[in-house]
Design a protein around this motif. Structure first.
Motif, PDB file in Angstrom:
ATOM      1  N   ILE A  95      52.002  44.501  22.411  1.00 30.22           N
ATOM      2  CA  ILE A  95      52.643  43.499  20.873  1.00 30.22           C
ATOM      3  C   ILE A  95      54.178  44.693  21.879  1.00 30.22           C
ATOM      4  O   ILE A  95      54.331  45.591  21.832  1.00 30.22           O
ATOM      5  N   HIS A  96      54.507  43.450  21.233  1.00 22.72           N
ATOM      6  CA  HIS A  96      56.135  43.118  21.862  1.00 22.72           C
ATOM      7  C   HIS A  96      57.232  45.298  21.069  1.00 22.72           C
ATOM      8  O   HIS A  96      56.674  45.018  19.888  1.00 22.72           O
ATOM      9  N   GLU A  97      58.878  45.002  21.524  1.00 24.11           N
ATOM     10  CA  GLU A  97      59.336  45.364  20.145  1.00 24.11           C
ATOM     11  C   GLU A  97      59.627  44.482  19.370  1.00 24.11           C
ATOM     12  O   GLU A  97      59.937  43.241  18.811  1.00 24.11           O
ATOM     13  N   ASN A  98      60.898  44.968  18.868  1.00 26.02           N
ATOM     14  CA  ASN A  98      61.637  44.330  18.123  1.00 26.02           C
ATOM     15  C   ASN A  98      62.697  43.079  17.958  1.00 26.02           C
ATOM     16  O   ASN A  98      63.685  42.241  17.600  1.00 26.02           O
ATOM     17  N   ARG A  99      62.738  42.459  19.189  1.00 24.20           N
ATOM     18  CA  ARG A  99      63.454  41.426  19.991  1.00 24.20           C
ATOM     19  C   ARG A  99      62.205  40.133  20.154  1.00 24.20           C
ATOM     20  O   ARG A  99      62.369  39.052  20.951  1.00 24.20           O
ATOM     21  N   GLY A 100      60.682  40.776  19.660  1.00 25.65           N
ATOM     22  CA  GLY A 100      59.466  39.737  19.285  1.00 25.65           C
ATOM     23  C   GLY A 100      59.153  39.693  21.679  1.00 25.65           C
ATOM     24  O   GLY A 100      59.349  40.137  22.499  1.00 25.65           O
ATOM     25  N   VAL A 150      51.294  41.758  10.119  1.00 27.02           N
ATOM     26  CA  VAL A 150      51.088  41.951  10.904  1.00 27.02           C
ATOM     27  C   VAL A 150      49.610  42.885  11.400  1.00 27.02           C
ATOM     28  O   VAL A 150      48.526  41.963  12.459  1.00 27.02           O
ATOM     29  N   VAL A 151      48.813  43.134  10.735  1.00 23.35           N
ATOM     30  CA  VAL A 151      47.580  43.669  10.993  1.00 23.35           C
ATOM     31  C   VAL A 151      46.465  42.376  11.268  1.00 23.35           C
ATOM     32  O   VAL A 151      45.972  42.378  11.403  1.00 23.35           O
ATOM     33  N   ALA A 152      46.338  41.167  10.051  1.00 25.73           N
ATOM     34  CA  ALA A 152      45.787  39.716   9.981  1.00 25.73           C
ATOM     35  C   ALA A 152      45.800  38.913  11.008  1.00 25.73           C
ATOM     36  O   ALA A 152      45.004  38.985  11.905  1.00 25.73           O
ATOM     37  N   GLN A 153      47.181  39.055  11.850  1.00 27.66           N
ATOM     38  CA  GLN A 153      47.228  38.509  13.681  1.00 27.66           C
ATOM     39  C   GLN A 153      47.353  39.774  14.420  1.00 27.66           C
ATOM     40  O   GLN A 153      46.293  39.005  15.251  1.00 27.66           O
ATOM     41  N   GLY A 154      47.208  40.840  14.561  1.00 33.66           N
ATOM     42  CA  GLY A 154      46.160  41.271  14.971  1.00 33.66           C
ATOM     43  C   GLY A 154      45.205  41.995  15.363  1.00 33.66           C
ATOM     44  O   GLY A 154      44.550  41.567  15.691  1.00 33.66           O
ATOM     45  N   ARG A 155      44.272  41.184  14.008  1.00 30.42           N
ATOM     46  CA  ARG A 155      43.062  41.388  13.820  1.00 30.42           C
ATOM     47  C   ARG A 155      42.143  40.413  14.601  1.00 30.42           C
ATOM     48  O   ARG A 155      41.218  40.316  15.116  1.00 30.42           O
ATOM     49  N   ALA A 156      43.092  39.153  14.202  1.00 25.80           N
ATOM     50  CA  ALA A 156      42.220  38.115  14.729  1.00 25.80           C
ATOM     51  C   ALA A 156      42.673  37.753  16.173  1.00 25.80           C
ATOM     52  O   ALA A 156      41.942  37.437  16.452  1.00 25.80           O
ATOM     53  N   ALA A 157      43.824  38.492  16.834  1.00 23.93           N
ATOM     54  CA  ALA A 157      43.928  38.386  17.804  1.00 23.93           C
ATOM     55  C   ALA A 157      42.897  39.078  18.886  1.00 23.93           C
ATOM     56  O   ALA A 157      42.173  38.786  19.850  1.00 23.93           O
ATOM     57  N   PHE A 176      54.913  48.542  21.871  1.00 24.37           N
ATOM     58  CA  PHE A 176      56.278  49.279  22.701  1.00 24.37           C
ATOM     59  C   PHE A 176      57.367  49.271  21.349  1.00 24.37           C
ATOM     60  O   PHE A 176      57.734  48.299  20.634  1.00 24.37           O
ATOM     61  N   CYS A 177      57.725  50.336  20.873  1.00 20.97           N
ATOM     62  CA  CYS A 177      58.695  50.334  20.477  1.00 20.97           C
ATOM     63  C   CYS A 177      58.206  50.083  18.089  1.00 20.97           C
ATOM     64  O   CYS A 177      56.873  50.625  17.933  1.00 20.97           O
ATOM     65  N   TRP A 178      58.450  48.845  18.383  1.00 20.96           N
ATOM     66  CA  TRP A 178      58.345  48.293  16.405  1.00 20.96           C
ATOM     67  C   TRP A 178      57.002  47.562  17.172  1.00 20.96           C
ATOM     68  O   TRP A 178      56.072  48.226  15.521  1.00 20.96           O
ATOM     69  N   GLY A 179      56.412  47.542  17.846  1.00 15.86           N
ATOM     70  CA  GLY A 179      54.700  47.561  18.245  1.00 15.86           C
ATOM     71  C   GLY A 179      54.035  48.864  19.221  1.00 15.86           C
ATOM     72  O   GLY A 179      52.636  48.441  18.358  1.00 15.86           O
ATOM     73  N   GLY A 180      54.795  50.160  18.567  1.00 17.64           N
ATOM     74  CA  GLY A 180      53.877  51.154  19.451  1.00 17.64           C
ATOM     75  C   GLY A 180      53.832  51.353  17.276  1.00 17.64           C
ATOM     76  O   GLY A 180      52.668  52.144  17.042  1.00 17.64           O
ATOM     77  N   GLY A 181      54.565  50.964  17.070  1.00 21.25           N
ATOM     78  CA  GLY A 181      54.176  51.301  15.180  1.00 21.25           C
ATOM     79  C   GLY A 181      53.381  50.621  14.934  1.00 21.25           C
ATOM     80  O   GLY A 181      52.256  50.995  13.709  1.00 21.25           O
ATOM     81  N   ALA A 182      52.798  49.112  15.039  1.00 21.74           N
ATOM     82  CA  ALA A 182      52.239  48.493  15.034  1.00 21.74           C
ATOM     83  C   ALA A 182      50.808  48.666  15.700  1.00 21.74           C
ATOM     84  O   ALA A 182      50.121  48.158  14.792  1.00 21.74           O
ATOM     85  N   VAL A 183      50.393  49.201  16.460  1.00 29.07           N
ATOM     86  CA  VAL A 183      49.854  49.715  17.383  1.00 29.07           C
ATOM     87  C   VAL A 183      48.722  50.584  16.156  1.00 29.07           C
ATOM     88  O   VAL A 183      47.844  50.589  15.685  1.00 29.07           O
ATOM     89  N   ASN A 184      49.504  51.740  15.530  1.00 26.17           N
ATOM     90  CA  ASN A 184      49.597  52.355  14.458  1.00 26.17           C
ATOM     91  C   ASN A 184      49.339  52.208  13.637  1.00 26.17           C
ATOM     92  O   ASN A 184      47.764  52.482  13.042  1.00 26.17           O
ATOM     93  N   PRO A 203      54.499  57.106  13.098  1.00 24.21           N
ATOM     94  CA  PRO A 203      53.225  56.918  12.381  1.00 24.21           C
ATOM     95  C   PRO A 203      52.660  55.594  11.966  1.00 24.21           C
ATOM     96  O   PRO A 203      53.646  55.241  11.274  1.00 24.21           O
ATOM     97  N   PRO A 204      51.613  55.699  11.065  1.00 23.10           N
ATOM     98  CA  PRO A 204      50.827  55.293  10.331  1.00 23.10           C
ATOM     99  C   PRO A 204      51.208  55.631   8.849  1.00 23.10           C
ATOM    100  O   PRO A 204      51.561  56.676   9.026  1.00 23.10           O
ATOM    101  N   ASP A 205      50.813  54.873   8.256  1.00 23.98           N
ATOM    102  CA  ASP A 205      50.113  55.928   6.310  1.00 23.98           C
ATOM    103  C   ASP A 205      49.773  56.539   6.709  1.00 23.98           C
ATOM    104  O   ASP A 205      47.988  56.818   6.936  1.00 23.98           O
ATOM    105  N   LEU A 206      50.177  57.917   6.772  1.00 24.35           N
ATOM    106  CA  LEU A 206      49.635  59.211   7.016  1.00 24.35           C
ATOM    107  C   LEU A 206      48.737  59.444   6.217  1.00 24.35           C
ATOM    108  O   LEU A 206      47.054  59.602   5.748  1.00 24.35           O
ATOM    109  N   ALA A 207      48.493  58.770   4.750  1.00 30.68           N
ATOM    110  CA  ALA A 207      46.779  58.718   4.299  1.00 30.68           C
ATOM    111  C   ALA A 207      46.345  57.998   4.488  1.00 30.68           C
ATOM    112  O   ALA A 207      45.176  58.259   4.009  1.00 30.68           O
TER     113      ALA A 207
END
Length: 289
Positions: A95-100, A150-157, A176-184, A203-207
């Motif tokens: 998962i890429h940074e915020n440069r795509g 983002v989650v829909a694309q990730g789960r499909a992948a 990495f960076c934005w992508g690290g948040g997306a992993v969370n 981090p993700p939503d801590l709840a």
């Protein structure tokens, strides 16, 4: 000679806020003292894809292709790389940074395939027309991406990677960076994810932390004070929920220490150490030899 820390911090603000290019350059010139000094500093910070390429696209050990298909109605476009060896292997979503999806992330994807994985560098900007060539234009698109998209694309992948005939059916993600948040975010929403590696991501939503099923490896940079400051609360939530994780804060390095396209922020020794940990972790969790 190291750059003035104010310049590094300004560049971090520029890439993450993001700042308008003109505002950024005016502030950079003011710190650097002249337009010439500002341009020299920027050359040390902005990506140089050609010099940093570690694995060539035509490397004989890998097969490279472009993925363009839909899974459960979700359009997926990306950069797919597999090792030539005919073995069962885990699938890794890069998962890429915020440069795509740019040449650096494609290089990371090739490196991951050389480690024995099926690696997919997914273009998460696909719903918005794909990654533009201009990194400023790419950064401007990310606020328009919802977590749900983002989650829909990730789960499909992940489903695509797990269903391949060469798959162990276990999948991981590294971002990495934005992508690290997306992993969370993916970890709290995708119980099928076996392992997630977070490089300097929020981090993700801590709840929702208690919903995580994956094992996590969280890698941060000590000088990245904004993200390091968010780590204690995240760890508290992970521990309370009994999530298997490891968090590492590498000393004396900046945000993006893994990104070898930026001469100033890249730290070769730390990058080597973090990469080795990443590969070992993902192999163990995805059943890859």
């Amino acid at each position: 000679m190291a750059l003035d820390r104010r310049i590094v911090e300004l560049y971090d603000e520029y890439t993450h806020k993001p700042l308008d290019r003109r505002v950024f350059m005016n502030r950079l010139v003011a710190i650097a003292g002249s337009a010439t000094a500002a341009e020299a500093a920027l050359a040390m910070l902005e990506p140089n894809y050609a010099q940093a390429q570690q694995v060539k696209p035509d490397d004989a050990r890998i097969s490279v292709s472009r993925l363009d298909q839909s899974v459960d109605g979700v359009a997926l476009k990306g950069y797919l790389v597999t090792p030539k060896a005919q073995t069962k292997r885990g699938g890794i979503l890069v998962i890429h940074e915020n440069r795509g999806l740019n040449p650096h992330i494609e290089d990371i994807t090739r490196r991951m395939a050389l480690e024995g994985f099926t690696a997919l560098g997914l273009d998460f900007l696909t719903p918005l027309g794909g990654t533009p060539a201009d990194p400023d234009a790419a950064r401007a698109l990310f606020p328009k991406l919802s977590v749900e998209a983002v989650v829909a694309q990730g789960r499909a992948a992940l489903k695509y990677l797990a269903s391949r005939p060469d798959a162990t059916a276990k999948t991981g993600a590294v971002g990495f960076c934005w992508g690290g948040g997306a992993v969370n975010d993916l970890a709290v929403s995708a119980p099928e994810l076996a392992a997630g590696v977070v490089f300097y991501g929020r981090p993700p939503d801590l709840a929702k932390v208690a919903e995580i099923k994956a094992r996590l490896l969280i890698q941060q940079a000590s000088r990245d004070t904004r993200l390091v400051g968010l780590l204690p609360d995240y760890e508290t939530a992970l521990k309370a929920a009994g999530i298997r994780y490891e968090a590492i804060v590498y000393p004396d390095v900046d945000h993006a220490f893994m990104n070898d396209t930026s001469a100033e922020r890249y730290d070769a020794a730390t990058a080597k150490q973090a990469w080795a940990r990443t590969v070992a972790f993902l192999k163990a969790e995805t059943g890859t030899a």
